[in-house]
Design a protein around this motif. Structure first.
Motif, PDB file in Angstrom:
ATOM      1  N   CYS A 227      12.335 -15.473 -18.036  1.00  0.00           N
ATOM      2  CA  CYS A 227      11.911 -16.874 -17.923  1.00  0.00           C
ATOM      3  C   CYS A 227      11.493 -17.433 -19.279  1.00  0.00           C
ATOM      4  O   CYS A 227      11.798 -18.585 -19.608  1.00  0.00           O
TER       5      CYS A 227
ATOM      6  N   ILE B  88       5.118 -18.437 -13.482  1.00  0.00           N
ATOM      7  CA  ILE B  88       3.917 -18.506 -12.648  1.00  0.00           C
ATOM      8  C   ILE B  88       3.973 -17.455 -11.541  1.00  0.00           C
ATOM      9  O   ILE B  88       2.995 -16.735 -11.290  1.00  0.00           O
ATOM     10  N   VAL B  89       5.108 -17.354 -10.877  1.00  0.00           N
ATOM     11  CA  VAL B  89       5.258 -16.390  -9.780  1.00  0.00           C
ATOM     12  C   VAL B  89       5.111 -14.960 -10.294  1.00  0.00           C
ATOM     13  O   VAL B  89       4.347 -14.153  -9.742  1.00  0.00           O
ATOM     14  N   CYS B  90       5.840 -14.620 -11.355  1.00  0.00           N
ATOM     15  CA  CYS B  90       5.804 -13.252 -11.887  1.00  0.00           C
ATOM     16  C   CYS B  90       4.407 -12.868 -12.369  1.00  0.00           C
ATOM     17  O   CYS B  90       3.916 -11.758 -12.096  1.00  0.00           O
TER      18      CYS B  90
ATOM     19  N   LEU C  54      -0.197 -16.568 -16.799  1.00  0.00           N
ATOM     20  CA  LEU C  54      -0.355 -17.479 -15.664  1.00  0.00           C
ATOM     21  C   LEU C  54      -0.950 -18.812 -16.099  1.00  0.00           C
ATOM     22  O   LEU C  54      -0.426 -19.882 -15.769  1.00  0.00           O
TER      23      LEU C  54
ATOM     24  N   VAL D 166       8.141 -22.112 -13.357  1.00  0.00           N
ATOM     25  CA  VAL D 166       7.763 -21.685 -12.009  1.00  0.00           C
ATOM     26  C   VAL D 166       7.961 -20.177 -11.866  1.00  0.00           C
ATOM     27  O   VAL D 166       7.123 -19.473 -11.282  1.00  0.00           O
ATOM     28  N   GLY D 167       9.065 -19.669 -12.404  1.00  0.00           N
ATOM     29  CA  GLY D 167       9.299 -18.224 -12.384  1.00  0.00           C
ATOM     30  C   GLY D 167       8.213 -17.461 -13.126  1.00  0.00           C
ATOM     31  O   GLY D 167       7.765 -16.392 -12.671  1.00  0.00           O
TER      32      GLY D 167
ATOM     33  N   ALA E  98       1.514 -14.247 -11.499  1.00  0.00           N
ATOM     34  CA  ALA E  98       0.577 -14.206 -10.368  1.00  0.00           C
ATOM     35  C   ALA E  98       0.718 -12.903  -9.596  1.00  0.00           C
ATOM     36  O   ALA E  98      -0.293 -12.277  -9.215  1.00  0.00           O
ATOM     37  N   VAL E  99       1.954 -12.472  -9.372  1.00  0.00           N
ATOM     38  CA  VAL E  99       2.175 -11.195  -8.684  1.00  0.00           C
ATOM     39  C   VAL E  99       1.654 -10.040  -9.530  1.00  0.00           C
ATOM     40  O   VAL E  99       1.018  -9.098  -9.018  1.00  0.00           O
TER      41      VAL E  99
ATOM     42  N   THR F 236      12.232 -24.662 -13.744  1.00  0.00           N
ATOM     43  CA  THR F 236      12.508 -23.460 -12.956  1.00  0.00           C
ATOM     44  C   THR F 236      11.965 -22.211 -13.646  1.00  0.00           C
ATOM     45  O   THR F 236      11.371 -21.332 -13.005  1.00  0.00           O
TER      46      THR F 236
END
Length: 406
Positions: A327, A295-297, A385, A292-293, A299-300, A289
């Protein structure tokens, strides 16, 4: 009365023990973070680039690669206090070289020697606590020490900034020497040796090599170690470039320490909440988790950096950076324990190998990503990332591999 594992009665107060252990353990965080405000002054004095001064951080971590590998077996063979004192002595040699440095290469050699030495108190102090306390008493001591370890990275740049206000960047290294001397004095005068002769493990290099090969050859252990190295590498990259980012992009000036503390508190919050979360969700799910967090942060952050020509707003960076650091804290709180699960009879050596290999990977990441810094957030966001994606792949692969505990 605290529960102790040695026959000698405990004559020291809890605050004294916590302060002594924390001082010795926190030398690593102080050595990494307090120098950050001094990097522009080092750059100006030696006439080098921002990319060059990033090595001031990376070389300390590179030195830790060798120190972490050596001091675990040394502490088991010769005792906790001799190992810590040896480490502090090496640390002082590196600190003196940095104080007297007349060029960046001389400073970097001093930083690498510091890194070798600082591993002594980092590893030896944990063994001291483990030797003296058990059960709830050990958990209590560790909880207080960890709380201070979390706070130190948040305030270390402010400490370095204060030193710069009243003196030179070399004064930061003088403060390292003073703190190391205080720690050594407390250790000699107030802390007895905790490993009796009959419990010491002689250095048998053939056996060490065999056990090291077993650890390095274990697929799950090495996968989780690589994950730790990749995530730590992101943090070393950030530490190496943080001063430049906040100065070049946001004209932070003296507010650098404040912004640094805000982001560092994300790791602190994750450390405080991890205990409850991991009991509910388990280590593997927690790590997945968190990755993944990340990766999201990241990427944004990369997308908004692109939309802002490499310069997203300060608020954007702080919010997404806080999410990233939270994270990262969740990964740090679980990944070493997950790797150690597979190391039974060689746990002591295994801890040293895991720390050393992960530090080596982190240096590689920092050197690779840091060289692409161009006064934008592209390289940092891409680094987070890429490392998070690779780390997630390794965790998922490790779950599918069958292996026996060493």
């Amino acid at each position: 009365m605290l529960e102790t594992a040695v026959a000698r009665p405990l004559s020291r107060s809890l605050p004294e023990l916590v302060a002594g252990f924390a001082l010795l353990t926190c030398l690593t965080a102080l050595s990494l973070d307090a120098i950050l405000p001094g990097l522009p002054a080092i750059e100006a004095e030696f006439g080098v680039s921002t990319t060059d001064t990033q090595l001031v951080v990376s070389m300390l971590v590179l030195g830790m690669v060798f120190g972490e590998l050596a001091f675990g077996p040394l502490a088991d063979a010769y005792g906790r206090k001799p190992a810590i004192m040896m480490g502090l002595g090496i640390f002082m040699v590196g600190t003196l070289m940095a104080i007297l440095a007349t060029s960046l290469p001389m400073l970097l050699v001093g930083r690498m020697i510091q890194g070798i030495g600082v591993a002594g108190p980092k590893i030896g102090t944990r063994a001291l606590i483990r030797d003296q306390f058990s059960g709830d008493a050990m958990a209590r001591i560790f909880s207080f020490v960890v709380m201070l370890i979390i706070l130190v990275p948040m305030v270390a740049p402010a400490f370095g900034q204060l030193v710069l206000v009243i003196g030179h960047w070399r004064g930061i290294f003088i403060s390292y020497a003073v703190l190391a001397l205080i720690g050594a004095t407390w250790l000699v005068l107030r802390q007895p040796e905790t490993l009796p002769q009959d419990r010491r493990i002689p250095l048998v290099f053939g056996k060490l090599a065999t056990n090291t090969a077993l650890i390095v050859g274990h697929p799950k252990v090495m996968a989780y170690t690589a994950v730790a190295g990749l995530v730590f590498g992101c943090q070393v990259t950030y530490l190496s470039t943080a001063q430049a980012i906040f100065s070049d992009l946001y004209n932070a000036g003296t507010r650098f320490a404040l912004y640094f503390a805000i982001l560092a508190s994300g790791i602190g919050l994750a450390s405080f909440t991890n205990g409850r979360l991991v009991m509910r969700f388990g280590m593997q799910r927690q790590i997945i988790t968190a990755l993944v967090g990340m990766i999201v942060c990241s990427a944004v952050l990369l997308l908004l950096s692109w939309l802002g020509s490499g310069h997203p707003s300060l608020l954007t960076f702080l919010v997404l950076g806080y999410g990233l650091f939270f994270c990262v804290g969740l990964v740090f709180g679980n990944i070493n324990a997950l790797a150690m699960e597979w190391l039974g009879r060689v746990a002591g050596l295994g801890a040293s190998v895991i720390a050393s290999v992960s530090s080596l990977i982190s240096v590689g990441v920092a050197l690779l990503v840091g060289q692409f810094y161009n006064q934008t957030l592209y390289s940092l966001s891409l680094g987070y990332l890429g490392c998070a994606v690779l780390a997630l792949v390794l965790v998922l692969l490790a779950r599918s591999v069958s292996a026996e505990a060493v």
